[in-house]
Motif scaffolding. Structure first.
Motif, PDB file in Angstrom:
ATOM      1  N   GLY A 117       0.455  -1.321  -0.204  1.00  0.00           N
ATOM      2  CA  GLY A 117       0.393  -0.048  -0.375  1.00  0.00           C
ATOM      3  C   GLY A 117       0.753   1.094  -0.509  1.00  0.00           C
ATOM      4  O   GLY A 117       0.725   1.982   0.630  1.00  0.00           O
ATOM      5  N   ILE A 118       1.676   1.198  -0.635  1.00  0.00           N
ATOM      6  CA  ILE A 118       3.165   2.055  -0.618  1.00  0.00           C
ATOM      7  C   ILE A 118       2.175   3.261  -2.190  1.00  0.00           C
ATOM      8  O   ILE A 118       2.471   2.328  -3.087  1.00  0.00           O
ATOM      9  N   THR A 119       2.483   4.269  -2.210  1.00  0.00           N
ATOM     10  CA  THR A 119       2.847   4.675  -3.535  1.00  0.00           C
ATOM     11  C   THR A 119       3.510   4.637  -4.490  1.00  0.00           C
ATOM     12  O   THR A 119       5.135   4.831  -3.826  1.00  0.00           O
ATOM     13  N   PHE A 120       3.998   4.565  -5.086  1.00  0.00           N
ATOM     14  CA  PHE A 120       4.083   4.646  -5.804  1.00  0.00           C
ATOM     15  C   PHE A 120       4.988   5.813  -7.709  1.00  0.00           C
ATOM     16  O   PHE A 120       4.173   5.639  -8.681  1.00  0.00           O
ATOM     17  N   ILE A 121       6.397   6.056  -7.692  1.00  0.00           N
ATOM     18  CA  ILE A 121       6.292   6.658  -8.725  1.00  0.00           C
ATOM     19  C   ILE A 121       7.629   6.142  -9.975  1.00  0.00           C
ATOM     20  O   ILE A 121       8.474   6.344  -8.834  1.00  0.00           O
ATOM     21  N   PHE A 122       6.515   6.640 -10.725  1.00  0.00           N
ATOM     22  CA  PHE A 122       8.172   5.532 -11.898  1.00  0.00           C
ATOM     23  C   PHE A 122       8.529   6.308 -12.975  1.00  0.00           C
ATOM     24  O   PHE A 122       7.424   6.759 -13.905  1.00  0.00           O
ATOM     25  N   VAL A 123       9.776   6.288 -13.307  1.00  0.00           N
ATOM     26  CA  VAL A 123       9.884   6.751 -14.740  1.00  0.00           C
ATOM     27  C   VAL A 123      10.607   5.720 -14.730  1.00  0.00           C
ATOM     28  O   VAL A 123      11.218   5.548 -15.325  1.00  0.00           O
ATOM     29  N   THR A 124       9.966   5.940 -16.718  1.00  0.00           N
ATOM     30  CA  THR A 124      10.127   4.895 -17.811  1.00  0.00           C
ATOM     31  C   THR A 124      10.403   5.674 -19.065  1.00  0.00           C
ATOM     32  O   THR A 124       9.371   6.495 -19.539  1.00  0.00           O
ATOM     33  N   HIS A 125      11.083   4.808 -19.895  1.00  0.00           N
ATOM     34  CA  HIS A 125      10.553   5.293 -21.346  1.00  0.00           C
ATOM     35  C   HIS A 125      10.135   4.803 -22.012  1.00  0.00           C
ATOM     36  O   HIS A 125       9.683   4.520 -23.326  1.00  0.00           O
ATOM     37  N   ASP A 126      10.282   3.566 -21.681  1.00  0.00           N
ATOM     38  CA  ASP A 126       8.994   2.171 -22.297  1.00  0.00           C
ATOM     39  C   ASP A 126       7.664   2.097 -22.050  1.00  0.00           C
ATOM     40  O   ASP A 126       7.242   1.843 -20.586  1.00  0.00           O
ATOM     41  N   GLN A 127       7.145   1.884 -23.054  1.00  0.00           N
ATOM     42  CA  GLN A 127       5.434   2.352 -22.988  1.00  0.00           C
ATOM     43  C   GLN A 127       4.597   1.299 -22.537  1.00  0.00           C
ATOM     44  O   GLN A 127       4.149   1.213 -22.139  1.00  0.00           O
TER      45      GLN A 127
ATOM     46  N   ASN B  58       1.188   8.176 -31.526  1.00  0.00           N
ATOM     47  CA  ASN B  58       3.115   7.788 -32.069  1.00  0.00           C
ATOM     48  C   ASN B  58       4.045   7.006 -30.446  1.00  0.00           C
ATOM     49  O   ASN B  58       4.282   6.241 -30.977  1.00  0.00           O
ATOM     50  N   PHE B  59       4.158   7.376 -29.384  1.00  0.00           N
ATOM     51  CA  PHE B  59       5.023   6.901 -28.428  1.00  0.00           C
ATOM     52  C   PHE B  59       3.953   6.329 -28.031  1.00  0.00           C
ATOM     53  O   PHE B  59       5.043   5.314 -27.531  1.00  0.00           O
ATOM     54  N   ILE B  60       2.961   5.947 -27.657  1.00  0.00           N
ATOM     55  CA  ILE B  60       2.457   4.965 -26.816  1.00  0.00           C
ATOM     56  C   ILE B  60       1.387   3.949 -28.208  1.00  0.00           C
ATOM     57  O   ILE B  60       0.674   4.226 -28.068  1.00  0.00           O
TER      58      ILE B  60
END
Lengths: 254, 354
Positions: free
Chosen positions: B188-198, B236-238
């Motif tokens: 139950g933790i908030t995740f902030i996730f960075v990625t370039h992988d759609q 295009n990106f996604i």
């Protein structure tokens, strides 16, 4: 061809090491004449130990080397961490500024430090010599600590802060342990350079406070005494050991 | 519902480095227990945004609000967030146990508590027997787990993850995606996730924030972003897409490739230039006599689950995904249902707006 190559190599090594071998041999010569071998003896080594002048100079040399390497290691490590944290432009500027003194001839460093001490009306002696040694040692420490900092994951420090460490705690528990090999190499290098130095010491001390190299120099002007052979032989051997240690450390880490 | 609670709010965040604008007017909120992904190509400002939340960068303007408090000037070691760094940034001079225990030691927990909680974490990341190991003796995937354990042991309210799966191979990455998602739901933790992988973003997130050139391009749940992208860039990106110029005849009628198509979009001016998005899997291959468009199959690629065909029809090369294969050179009809035609403001107009 092969024998020629070997002969050439032998000749070079001969020229390099014969003078030192002769010096060491002479230090065990029982007679005072340098032209004649009069038997093996520790006579000059005994005289060496019994001479208060030489023992005083030894004391000066060793204490200055210890203090100077200790202080310059602290200053150099702090400087390296600071330089490492800079952005590119000021970083390369600071590196150049820190490297230039190493390329300067000792005599220039020596004379300019002497002029500085005269200008600021500091009496030359033990303290000024110590300051001079700290000055020329520090850039070498910077140079041996910096590569270790560069090897570190650039986020290690941030990771420590992220886990709740204050900047001071992160420095002690994360940065210093990671660069410790570089710090030790730097300290040993500084110690060796300090033991080894003649030129800069000569210009920054008074005749009353001699270290071993300035003492040998002033004694040699009066004519070389066999005790000086013994002293030089001892210095050579101890520096050799230190250099071997440093070389082994650098070889291991690379 | 507690999901409505805004845990972190970014207000008008901008960031400049030596005159270069990296972030411009970022406004964003993160709810409690949310899995939020910052998605975008490299250089879009997603990592900088994360670093501002972590406290490693100060925004040039704007503020970061955490649980109602302004934390813009708070140093990282006073924030209730923890970070999993790119390349993990484990401490090489400490073993696995000591790495995980680092945060607990800083906060001066008792020895028993440290032992207990580190053991729990090692259990959570399935590395029970590894406490005494040197971190550089572990594989990339194992180091990754240690980095996660080292952050989670401090029971942060928010976990920041900076491309944590970037260095892993495909199979391991898929496994870790599931594992991370499972951990996030369990703890139950908030995740902030960075990625370039759609694909990663679509799989894991509750909310995706698409970023481009230091700005937020679109915020929304994965399905919404995939189905209703706001611009050709996002489309295009996604996912894969066919984007073609079109003209609105009237509400719910668009013209492209010289043909009128019924669609479900309205509110555009009459004869407005628009970008039309059609996903490759939404184009249905039919007989040439019943197709809205008729064309020739130019190439066929086998992609495993489906075939990817390039079909020239109406002066456009359509990318079409289908599980049944049409031979190269054959004539086929193409049919698109109104619901799968998505109308967007054209690129130029969008850029004029900026």
């Amino acid at each position: 061809m092969k024998t020629l190559k070997r002969a050439y190599l032998a000749l070079i090594l001969l020229f390099l090491y014969v003078p030192i071998a002769v010096l060491i041999l002479q230090s065990f010569n029982a007679g005072i004449s340098r032209a004649k071998w009069e038997g093996f003896s520790f006579r000059w080594y005994v005289q060496l130990i019994q001479s208060p002048n030489i023992m005083q100079a030894l004391y000066v040399t060793v204490t200055i080397a210890i203090l100077a390497s200790l202080i310059s290691t602290i200053l150099g490590t702090m400087a390296a961490i600071g330089i490492h944290a800079m952005s590119k432009k000021p970083q390369s500027m600071m590196l150049t500024l820190s490297n230039i003194p190493m390329t300067m001839p000792d005599i220039v460093t020596g004379i300019s430090l002497m002029l500085l001490f005269i200008f600021t009306k500091m009496d030359r002696g033990y303290f000024t010599m110590l300051l001079a040694h700290i000055t020329f040692n520090t850039p070498y420490v910077v140079l041996s600590v910096l590569p270790k900092l560069k090897e570190m994951n650039k986020h290690s420090y941030e990771a420590a802060l992220d886990l709740g460490a204050t900047p001071g705690y992160a420095l002690r528990k994360v940065i210093l342990p990671a660069v410790r090999p570089g710090i030790i190499t730097g300290a040993m290098l500084a110690f060796t350079l300090s033991l080894d130095d003649f030129t800069i010491s000569y210009f920054t001390t008074s005749p009353l406070v001699q270290n071993l190299s300035t003492l040998i120099y002033s004694e040699a002007r009066k004519g070389i005494k066999p005790t000086m052979n013994a002293l030089s032989a001892l210095m050579f051997v101890s520096l050799l050991i230190l250099l071997l240690l440093i070389n082994r450390r650098t070889a291991e880490s690379s | 519902m507690q999901e409505q609670q805004k845990l972190i709010t970014l207000e008008n965040i901008s960031k400049e480095y030596d005159g270069t604008v990296v972030l411009e007017d970022i406004n964003l909120y993160v709810r409690k227990n949310e899995f939020l992904t910052l998605l975008g190509p490299s250089g879009c400002g997603k990592t900088t945004t994360l670093r501002i939340i972590g406290g490693f960068e100060k925004p040039t303007t704007g503020s970061v609000i955490f649980d109602g408090q302004d934390i813009t000037d708070l140093p990282p070691y006073k924030r209730r967030v923890n970070t999993v760094f790119q390349k993990y940034a484990l401490f090489p001079h400490l073993n696995v146990f000591e790495n995980i225990a680092f945060g607990l030691k800083v906060s001066k927990r008792s020895k028993e508590e440290i032992n207990e909680r580190v053991a729990q974490m090692l259990d959570l990341v399935n590395l029970k027997e590894y406490g005494k190991r040197r971190v550089d003796s572990l594989s990339g995937g194992q180091q990754q787990r240690i980095a996660i354990a080292r952050a989670l042991v401090n029971e942060p309210e928010v976990l920041l993850l900076d491309e944590p799966l970037g260095a892993l191979d495909l199979k391991l990455r898929k496994g870790m995606q599931l594992e991370l998602k499972r951990m996030q739901q369990r703890l139950g933790i908030t995740f902030i996730f960075v990625t370039h992988d759609q694909e990663e973003a679509l799989t894991m997130s509750d909310t995706i924030v698409v970023m481009k050139d230091g700005r937020i391009a679109q915020i929304g749940p994965p399905k919404h972003i995939y189905d209703e992208p706001k611009s050709a860039f996002i489309a295009n990106f996604i996912g894969e897409s066919n984007i073609i110029r079109g003209r609105m005849i009237k509400d719910e009628l668009v013209n492209f490739c010289g043909t009128n198509f019924t669609c479900v979009d309205f509110g555009f001016a009459k004869d407005a230039q628009v970008d039309v998005l059609i996903r490759p899997e939404d184009i249905v291959i039919v007989g040439e006599d019943v197709g809205q468009l008729v064309g020739t199959v130019k190439s066929v690629l086998f992609k495993g689950v489906h075939y990817e065909m390039i079909i020239d029809a109406g002066g456009f090369s359509w990318k079409v995904h289908s599980t049944s294969m049409q031979p190269e050179g054959s004539q086929v009809g193409l049919s698109i249902v109104p619901f799968n035609i998505h109308i967007m403001k054209p690129m130029e107009e969008e850029e004029l707006d900026e």
